[in-house]
Scaffold this active site. Sequence first.
Site, PDB file in Angstrom:
ATOM      1  N   ARG A   1      -3.641  11.788   2.024  1.00 30.74           N
ATOM      2  CA  ARG A   1      -2.942  11.064   0.965  1.00 30.74           C
ATOM      3  C   ARG A   1      -2.795   9.611   1.343  1.00 30.74           C
ATOM      4  NH1 ARG A   1       3.557  12.234   1.513  1.00 30.74           N
ATOM      5  NH2 ARG A   1       3.814  10.627   3.069  1.00 30.74           N
TER       6      ARG A   1
ATOM      7  N   CYS B   1      -0.020   6.286   0.351  1.00 30.50           N
ATOM      8  CA  CYS B   1       1.268   5.986  -0.259  1.00 30.50           C
ATOM      9  C   CYS B   1       1.383   4.472  -0.329  1.00 30.50           C
ATOM     10  CB  CYS B   1       2.401   6.582   0.570  1.00 30.50           C
ATOM     11  SG  CYS B   1       3.994   6.454  -0.243  1.00 30.50           S
TER      12      CYS B   1
END
Length: 120
Positions: free
Chosen positions: A98, A100
């Site tokens: 991921r 962010c």
Amino acid sequence: MKKAISTDKAPAAIGPYSQAIEVNGMVYTSGVIPVVPSTGEIPEGAAAQADQAIGNLAALLKEAGTSTENVVFIKNMEDFGTINEVYAKYFTGTYPARSCVEVARLPKDVLIEIEAIAIK
């Protein structure tokens, strides 16, 4: 061939786009924000919004019949730790990849938006 994926258990698209698209066994979601699908309300605070947004994403991915690889966008990096605590409730073991990033503004002024690319 592409197939639109949609569910009433996640917020409806608020523009000319699909909640998710499946192409060749891959599912690509649009950004999912923390709107309660049944009421249109937005929970208060970073933890409640993270829980709602990730829950909405989980419902959309369940509709697609898939597992996840995630990307997260948040409005304020000061909420990073709080959002990580909620994130860890949904994803265990080998965590998905991921990113962010902090953004200036999100739709409906929510505090988090999450999207995913998942293998079906």
